[in-house]
Write an enzyme that holds these catalytic residues in place. Structure first.
Site, mmCIF file in Angstrom:
data_model
loop_
_atom_site.group_PDB
_atom_site.id
_atom_site.type_symbol
_atom_site.label_atom_id
_atom_site.label_comp_id
_atom_site.label_asym_id
_atom_site.label_seq_id
_atom_site.Cartn_x
_atom_site.Cartn_y
_atom_site.Cartn_z
ATOM 1 N N ASP A 173 19.653 49.018 55.920
ATOM 2 C CA ASP A 173 20.899 49.770 55.726
ATOM 3 C C ASP A 173 21.161 50.041 54.236
ATOM 4 O O ASP A 173 21.992 50.878 53.895
ATOM 5 C CB ASP A 173 22.089 48.967 56.280
ATOM 6 C CG ASP A 173 22.630 49.529 57.591
ATOM 7 O OD1 ASP A 173 22.449 50.728 57.836
ATOM 8 O OD2 ASP A 173 23.240 48.743 58.344
ATOM 9 N N LYS A 196 20.748 54.191 67.686
ATOM 10 C CA LYS A 196 19.730 53.577 66.824
ATOM 11 C C LYS A 196 18.589 53.009 67.671
ATOM 12 O O LYS A 196 17.417 53.177 67.341
ATOM 13 C CB LYS A 196 20.374 52.490 65.945
ATOM 14 C CG LYS A 196 21.292 53.092 64.887
ATOM 15 C CD LYS A 196 22.144 52.075 64.141
ATOM 16 C CE LYS A 196 23.122 52.818 63.233
ATOM 17 N NZ LYS A 196 24.020 51.939 62.467
ATOM 18 N N GLN A 232 25.847 45.980 62.512
ATOM 19 C CA GLN A 232 26.733 47.137 62.654
ATOM 20 C C GLN A 232 28.123 46.791 62.121
ATOM 21 O O GLN A 232 28.685 45.747 62.444
ATOM 22 C CB GLN A 232 26.793 47.554 64.140
ATOM 23 C CG GLN A 232 27.522 48.856 64.393
ATOM 24 C CD GLN A 232 26.863 50.072 63.747
ATOM 25 O OE1 GLN A 232 25.641 50.135 63.611
ATOM 26 N NE2 GLN A 232 27.661 51.030 63.337
HETATM 27 N N1 GUN Z 1 29.156 51.555 60.406
HETATM 28 C C1 GUN Z 1 29.361 52.840 60.060
HETATM 29 N N2 GUN Z 1 28.266 53.333 59.454
HETATM 30 C C2 GUN Z 1 27.355 52.339 59.435
HETATM 31 C C3 GUN Z 1 26.010 52.251 58.961
HETATM 32 O O1 GUN Z 1 25.420 53.176 58.409
HETATM 33 N N3 GUN Z 1 25.415 51.049 59.143
HETATM 34 C C4 GUN Z 1 26.029 49.996 59.725
HETATM 35 N N4 GUN Z 1 25.369 48.860 59.832
HETATM 36 N N5 GUN Z 1 27.263 50.048 60.173
HETATM 37 C C5 GUN Z 1 27.917 51.228 60.025
#
Ligand code: GUN
Length: 282
Positions: free
Chosen positions: A119, A52, A96
């Site tokens: 998100d 990211k 996350q």
């Molecule tokens: N953990 C697994 N997929 C995601 C996601 O798309 N966003 C976040 N913040 N955590 C995750």
């Protein structure tokens, strides 16, 4: 031979569009940052967070990394989120998942200001998606829609079976396919005669979280198969929820793992970030 739904290529296409857009915004003095919070050092999360941050660098938007120790308290995490909510430069906040067990995930997601919820996990964002109002869409399901559309796969009128009912993928995936006028069935590990049901799908989206669960027996000839899973097999190689070698000859189109849905998730996160920065204009 199935057509390969090339998430790697299409995600690059999207990121290049966003890079251009971010540069144009910057020229007009409109810019902002994505704050990425990781609590603990789960190895998979560390890889996702790094990807990211790299995507932000590629697009040309600032990323701020908050790497907090595993023992961080819920209060400390909520205080950080509150500070970032108030910080005008921060246009996106991402925590996350998964979080350590002593932290209430729901309370954390609720604390993120919906206008920075890139998100799309805040209940307000989820509610807006359900009724088709503006709001950030969750990145993985939105990425699957883009992957299908940009690959020329027709969705309207098709029977779509989604295997999996998580808040992050299965449920929102079903709603977004419905929004595209598919006829949607949500299936899961307890669905009776799952194989027979999946065999009726024109588009089969697999997010069950079990390595190579879907075999040829689940797939109708000519179906489009989207694999959201990512795992390491006993040889330490990446694999999905679908037995690719067995299913590919039957399918008309299929996502590879890696290089299918994964890169699309990041591209859609970047899309949400640029959209959030753009809203500064207003
Ligand atoms: N953990 C697994 N997929 C995601 C996601 O798309 N966003 C976040 N913040 N955590 C995750």
């Amino acid at each position: 031979m199935a057509f390969i739904l090339d998430g790697k290529r299409i995600s690059m296409e999207i990121k290049d569009e966003l890079k251009e857009k971010a540069a144009l915004l910057k020229e007009r003095g409109i810019e902002g940052a994505l704050a990425v919070i990781q609590v603990g050092a789960d190895p998979a999360s560390t890889v996702y967070v790094r990807n990211k941050k790299n995507a932000c660098a590629y697009i040309g938007i600032e990323s701020q990394a908050y790497e907090l120790p595993e023992q961080t308290s819920q209060e400390e995490l909520l205080a950080l989120i509150e500070r970032l909510n108030q910080e005008p430069r921060v246009r996106g906040i991402l925590v996350q998942l998964p979080l350590p067990k002593h932290i209430d995930e729901e309370a954390v997601l609720l604390a993120i200001s919906p206008e920075k919820d890139v998100d799309g996990f805040h209940p307000q964002s989820v509610g807006a998606m359900v009724i088709g109002k503006d709001g950030f869409l969750p990145c993985t399901p939105a990425g699957v829609i883009q992957l299908l559309k940009r690959s020329g796969i027709a969705i309207a009128g098709k029977h779509c079976v989604v295997i999996g009912r998580s808040n992050i993928v299965g449920k929102p995936m079903s709603l977004l396919m419905l929004r595209e006028n598919a006829t949607v069935t949500i299936a899961h590990s307890k669905t009776a005669d799952l194989k027979a049901l999946c065999k009726t799908a024109d588009i089969l989206i697999v997010a069950i979280g079990r390595p190579q669960f879907v075999t040829a027996e689940y797939v109708k000839e000519g179906a489009v198969v989207v694999d959201v899973g990512i795992h390491r097999n006993p040889d330490n190689k990446l694999c999905g929820d679908v037995k690719f070698d067995e299913v590919e000859p039957l399918a008309s189109a299929i996502t590879p793992v890696p290089g299918g849905v994964g890169p699309m998730t990041i591209a859609m996160l970047m899309h949400n970030c640029v959209e959030s920065i753009e809203k500064l204009e207003g």
